[in-house]
Every structure is written in structure tokens, then in C-alpha cells.
Design a protein around this motif. Structure first.
Motif, mmCIF file in Angstrom:
data_model
loop_
_atom_site.group_PDB
_atom_site.id
_atom_site.type_symbol
_atom_site.label_atom_id
_atom_site.label_comp_id
_atom_site.label_asym_id
_atom_site.label_seq_id
_atom_site.Cartn_x
_atom_site.Cartn_y
_atom_site.Cartn_z
ATOM 1 N N ARG A 81 -8.005 -3.346 7.391
ATOM 2 C CA ARG A 81 -7.907 -3.704 5.976
ATOM 3 C C ARG A 81 -7.229 -2.589 5.197
ATOM 4 N N CYS A 82 -6.232 -2.966 4.402
ATOM 5 C CA CYS A 82 -5.532 -2.023 3.528
ATOM 6 C C CYS A 82 -6.453 -1.683 2.362
ATOM 7 N N LEU A 83 -6.586 -0.395 2.059
ATOM 8 C CA LEU A 83 -7.426 0.026 0.947
ATOM 9 C C LEU A 83 -6.769 -0.221 -0.407
ATOM 10 N N GLY A 84 -5.464 -0.451 -0.418
ATOM 11 C CA GLY A 84 -4.765 -0.694 -1.669
ATOM 12 C C GLY A 84 -4.886 -2.132 -2.136
ATOM 13 N N CYS A 85 -4.479 -3.080 -1.272
ATOM 14 C CA CYS A 85 -4.465 -4.494 -1.657
ATOM 15 C C CYS A 85 -5.653 -5.269 -1.099
ATOM 16 N N ASN A 86 -6.435 -4.643 -0.232
ATOM 17 C CA ASN A 86 -7.641 -5.243 0.341
ATOM 18 C C ASN A 86 -7.340 -6.438 1.247
ATOM 19 N N ASN A 131 3.627 -0.380 1.574
ATOM 20 C CA ASN A 131 4.105 -0.900 0.307
ATOM 21 C C ASN A 131 3.804 0.126 -0.785
ATOM 22 N N PRO A 132 4.810 0.566 -1.540
ATOM 23 C CA PRO A 132 4.562 1.565 -2.587
ATOM 24 C C PRO A 132 3.545 1.108 -3.633
ATOM 25 N N ASP A 133 3.481 -0.196 -3.899
ATOM 26 C CA ASP A 133 2.506 -0.701 -4.872
ATOM 27 C C ASP A 133 1.074 -0.496 -4.375
ATOM 28 N N CYS A 134 0.858 -0.708 -3.083
ATOM 29 C CA CYS A 134 -0.481 -0.482 -2.505
ATOM 30 C C CYS A 134 -0.861 0.990 -2.589
ATOM 31 N N LEU A 135 0.113 1.862 -2.361
ATOM 32 C CA LEU A 135 -0.147 3.298 -2.444
ATOM 33 C C LEU A 135 -0.527 3.699 -3.861
ATOM 34 N N LYS A 136 0.155 3.141 -4.863
ATOM 35 C CA LYS A 136 -0.175 3.435 -6.260
ATOM 36 C C LYS A 136 -1.592 2.968 -6.590
ATOM 37 N N LYS A 137 -1.952 1.753 -6.126
ATOM 38 C CA LYS A 137 -3.301 1.235 -6.362
ATOM 39 C C LYS A 137 -4.344 2.127 -5.697
ATOM 40 N N LEU A 138 -4.037 2.554 -4.473
ATOM 41 C CA LEU A 138 -4.962 3.403 -3.727
ATOM 42 C C LEU A 138 -5.180 4.725 -4.431
ATOM 43 N N ARG A 139 -4.121 5.330 -4.897
ATOM 44 C CA ARG A 139 -4.232 6.627 -5.569
ATOM 45 C C ARG A 139 -4.995 6.506 -6.888
ATOM 46 N N LYS A 140 -4.731 5.445 -7.626
ATOM 47 C CA LYS A 140 -5.381 5.239 -8.919
ATOM 48 C C LYS A 140 -6.865 4.915 -8.761
ATOM 49 N N SER A 141 -7.209 4.128 -7.758
ATOM 50 C CA SER A 141 -8.594 3.674 -7.585
ATOM 51 C C SER A 141 -9.525 4.757 -7.047
ATOM 52 N N ASP A 185 2.499 13.063 -1.404
ATOM 53 C CA ASP A 185 3.959 13.164 -1.379
ATOM 54 C C ASP A 185 4.530 12.653 -0.058
ATOM 55 N N GLU A 186 3.880 13.022 1.051
ATOM 56 C CA GLU A 186 4.308 12.552 2.371
ATOM 57 C C GLU A 186 4.220 11.033 2.462
ATOM 58 N N LEU A 187 3.129 10.486 1.938
ATOM 59 C CA LEU A 187 2.960 9.037 1.958
ATOM 60 C C LEU A 187 4.036 8.336 1.133
ATOM 61 N N GLU A 188 4.357 8.902 -0.028
ATOM 62 C CA GLU A 188 5.409 8.309 -0.863
ATOM 63 C C GLU A 188 6.755 8.336 -0.150
ATOM 64 N N LYS A 189 7.055 9.431 0.559
ATOM 65 C CA LYS A 189 8.296 9.512 1.325
ATOM 66 C C LYS A 189 8.303 8.480 2.450
ATOM 67 N N GLU A 190 7.175 8.337 3.119
ATOM 68 C CA GLU A 190 7.052 7.354 4.197
ATOM 69 C C GLU A 190 7.274 5.936 3.681
ATOM 70 N N MET A 191 6.714 5.647 2.522
ATOM 71 C CA MET A 191 6.839 4.306 1.953
ATOM 72 C C MET A 191 8.272 4.008 1.511
ATOM 73 N N SER A 192 8.955 5.025 1.013
ATOM 74 C CA SER A 192 10.319 4.809 0.547
ATOM 75 C C SER A 192 11.334 4.905 1.672
ATOM 76 N N GLY A 193 10.897 5.258 2.877
ATOM 77 C CA GLY A 193 11.776 5.296 4.034
ATOM 78 C C GLY A 193 12.559 6.578 4.197
ATOM 79 N N LEU A 194 12.178 7.643 3.470
ATOM 80 C CA LEU A 194 12.892 8.910 3.575
ATOM 81 C C LEU A 194 12.391 9.795 4.697
#
Length: 89
Positions: free
Chosen positions: A10-15, A52-62, A79-88
Motif C-alpha cells: 500500500r502506498c502511503l501517499g494515495c493509500n 508519482n510526485p503527487d503521492c510524494l507531496k501528500k506523504l510529506r505533508k501528512s 530530495d533523493e525521492l523527488e529526483k527519483e520521481m522526476s526521473g533524474l
């Protein structure tokens, strides 16, 4: 022949429940260090988030990651997670 069972997590961001290989695992080792585990094989307590970057934002905020791992992840991990999500990475 029976089909091989695909592990679900289960994803912690979108559940949402998804196949384990579609998610990124964040692991806390026994020493309390936090790391990103792309292989899914490191030992320790794990938490999962979609690629998904949106799930990461939800996870960080929650703050669910802090509750799940009982440790607050450092900014480098986010920061590493954001890079991973954006494909860098």
C-alpha cells in the motif's frame, strides 16, 4: 500450472494497493538510518510510496512516513525521492 503470486503493498501517499515492483521502498535500518531501497531487499522496516510526485507531496505533508518508520527522515532523503520521481536519478 498456477500463476506466481505478485506481492502487493500500500502506498502511503494515495493509500492504494499496487504491485510491490511499482512502488519505491523507504527503509529504516536497525540503527535508525533512513535510505531509499529500489531493490526492495534491504533489511529493516519499510514503507512504500508510488512513483508519482503527487503521492510524494501528500506523504510529506501528512507526516505518515514519520509515523510509519518512527523516525523523521532527513531532507536529503526527500530530495533523493523527488529526483527519483522526476526521473533524474
Amino acid at each position: 500450472m498456477t500463476e506466481k503470486k505478485i506481492p502487493q503493498r500500500r502506498c502511503l501517499g494515495c493509500n492504494q494497493t499496487k504491485p510491490k515492483n511499482e512502488l519505491v521502498r523507504i527503509v529504516r535500518d536497525p540503527d535508525g538510518n533512513i535510505a531509499i531501497d529500489l531493490t526492495g531487499k534491504k533489511s529493516g522496516r519499510g514503507a512504500y510510496v508510488c512513483r508519482n510526485p503527487d503521492c510524494l507531496k501528500k506523504l510529506r505533508k501528512s507526516g505518515r512516513l514519520e509515523k510509519e518508520l518512527s523516525v523523521s527522515p532527513p531532507d536529503e532523503i526527500w530530495d533523493e525521492l523527488e529526483k527519483e520521481m522526476s526521473g533524474l536519478a
